[in-house]
Design an enzyme around this catalytic site. Sequence first.
Site, PDB file in Angstrom:
ATOM      1  N   ASP A 191       0.634  -1.010   0.022  1.00  0.00           N
ATOM      2  CA  ASP A 191       0.473  -0.246  -0.299  1.00  0.00           C
ATOM      3  C   ASP A 191       0.613   1.307  -0.056  1.00  0.00           C
ATOM      4  O   ASP A 191       0.243   2.317   0.717  1.00  0.00           O
ATOM      5  CB  ASP A 191      -1.008   0.119   1.048  1.00  0.00           C
ATOM      6  CG  ASP A 191      -2.180  -1.239   1.458  1.00  0.00           C
ATOM      7  OD1 ASP A 191      -2.517  -1.534   0.269  1.00  0.00           O
ATOM      8  OD2 ASP A 191      -1.732  -1.284   1.917  1.00  0.00           O
TER       9      ASP A 191
ATOM     10  N   LYS B   3       2.586   2.118  -5.051  1.00  0.00           N
ATOM     11  CA  LYS B   3       3.005   1.774  -5.833  1.00  0.00           C
ATOM     12  C   LYS B   3       2.209   1.230  -7.663  1.00  0.00           C
ATOM     13  O   LYS B   3       3.200   2.101  -8.629  1.00  0.00           O
ATOM     14  CB  LYS B   3       3.244  -0.305  -6.141  1.00  0.00           C
ATOM     15  CG  LYS B   3       4.245  -0.882  -4.927  1.00  0.00           C
ATOM     16  CD  LYS B   3       4.384  -2.198  -5.015  1.00  0.00           C
ATOM     17  CE  LYS B   3       3.375  -2.381  -4.626  1.00  0.00           C
ATOM     18  NZ  LYS B   3       2.716  -2.049  -3.214  1.00  0.00           N
TER      19      LYS B   3
ATOM     20  N   GLY C 153      -3.404  -4.218  -4.357  1.00  0.00           N
ATOM     21  CA  GLY C 153      -4.749  -2.960  -4.685  1.00  0.00           C
ATOM     22  C   GLY C 153      -3.729  -2.206  -5.484  1.00  0.00           C
ATOM     23  O   GLY C 153      -2.649  -1.852  -4.527  1.00  0.00           O
ATOM     24  N   HIS C 154      -3.973  -1.561  -6.409  1.00  0.00           N
ATOM     25  CA  HIS C 154      -3.566  -0.130  -6.754  1.00  0.00           C
ATOM     26  C   HIS C 154      -3.971   1.010  -7.198  1.00  0.00           C
ATOM     27  O   HIS C 154      -5.155   1.018  -7.759  1.00  0.00           O
ATOM     28  CB  HIS C 154      -2.769  -0.530  -7.889  1.00  0.00           C
ATOM     29  CG  HIS C 154      -1.512  -1.490  -7.872  1.00  0.00           C
ATOM     30  ND1 HIS C 154      -0.491  -1.484  -6.636  1.00  0.00           N
ATOM     31  CD2 HIS C 154      -1.165  -2.111  -8.466  1.00  0.00           C
ATOM     32  CE1 HIS C 154       0.421  -2.324  -6.779  1.00  0.00           C
ATOM     33  NE2 HIS C 154      -0.403  -2.794  -7.695  1.00  0.00           N
TER      34      HIS C 154
ATOM     35  N   GLN D  34       2.328  -6.131  -3.236  1.00  0.00           N
ATOM     36  CA  GLN D  34       2.237  -5.785  -1.383  1.00  0.00           C
ATOM     37  C   GLN D  34       3.174  -5.245  -1.685  1.00  0.00           C
ATOM     38  O   GLN D  34       3.956  -4.506  -2.168  1.00  0.00           O
ATOM     39  CB  GLN D  34       2.652  -7.588  -0.484  1.00  0.00           C
ATOM     40  CG  GLN D  34       0.575  -8.496  -1.120  1.00  0.00           C
ATOM     41  CD  GLN D  34       0.544  -8.998  -2.446  1.00  0.00           C
ATOM     42  OE1 GLN D  34       1.180  -9.630  -3.251  1.00  0.00           O
ATOM     43  NE2 GLN D  34      -0.953  -8.490  -2.412  1.00  0.00           N
TER      44      GLN D  34
END
Length: 427
Positions: free
Chosen positions: A13, A16, A40-41, A223
């Site tokens: 988080d 990225k 998640g991005h 991650q």
Amino acid sequence: MPALVLLGAQWGDEGKGKATDLLGGSVDYVVRYQGGNNAGHTVVVGDQKYALHLLPSGILSPGCTPVIGNGVVVDPAVLLSELSGLNERGVDTSKLLISGNAHLITPYHQTIDKVTERFLGKRKIGTTGRGIGPAYADKINRVGIRVQDLFDESILRQKVEAALHDKNQVLVKIFNRRAISTDQVVEEYLGYAEQIKDYVADTTLVLNTALDEGKVVLLEGGQGTLLDVDHGTYPFVTSSNPTAGGACTGSGIGPTKINRVIGILKAYTTRVGAGPFPTELFDADGEALRRIGGERGVTTGRDRRCGWFDAVIARYATRVNGLTDFFLTKLDVLTGWEQIPVCVAYEIDGKRVEELPFSQTDFHHAKPVYETLPGWSEDISKAKTFSDLPKNAQAYVKALEEMSGAPISAIGVGPGRTETIEVNSFL
């Protein structure tokens, strides 16, 4: 042209997605090399916000080919849903490539993930319940299903039957759940074959050929370093290798073809899920970081745990990844604090420790040793160069750079694509 690796240097988080998107216009391929839709991005393009879970961030960059590598575990339902959502918003997804060797997440992986977490009770890991761990376990146990198996009904059925032979025993006799039908799984997954067949390719060949032709390949981790199954805060980790070594195995690109490894650092620290977190804050400062930083998991929807910057973790990430550069994100969130503590070491059993302890027990008992740096109150979101930052913000960045062991080559001063200061070029 050598490849670049971009990965999280904390617990994930870190931003990225923004970093990958920033580089997307300059690279030819962006490759997800591990994880699944537990990552998640969030990418902000103009006034549009995109939440990506499985797809590489490069899918938002015209001219860039996004690739899901062999090291990823793929939930085909989630994949098709994400593609459909982007298509509806006018994003061209036709260039996506998926490795035929990537493993598939099935309904029985998700069921086992959820019931196991409930069974563990207070000892639960804090997984997302999306079947990631069980899918990787099947891969290692050599009973996994790969993308290419969707195109051979006989092989698919044999593999599903073999996997469910033992899993149904566990579900029924231990967890008191219904057995899962082989026919139902096979029928559902054969239905995905036609929908994804045009995306499937020998991605290892494609990527190595591209590098030989002088094209730029960006390898994107999900991650973060401290969630790596080998090098993270085990057992509170993911089931794959987000670290730089995983970029090679998860893409089929050899280490001699990589010359830049970029770590993404948040200007403070967050994590989602259970596990030790030395600098975690339980006071008004922690709540302010969560609120100002919008710290809610893109995939989980859970509030992130927040704390001050941890230089011990940053140094560790530099070491295990061989980092050449850092991208520091969310510096703007710290605007308004008169003083900003930074963890420079730990105290464990009365002793000062400068490096991350290898013992799980020691890390659980680590207490942060802080140095306090002066803060700033000026709005930095319009800064375009390093010299545009307030003096105290410049000093903060320089201090973090010195403590972390690699140069900070870019700084995020806001959520937007253009709200980034490039100190040194990554390419």
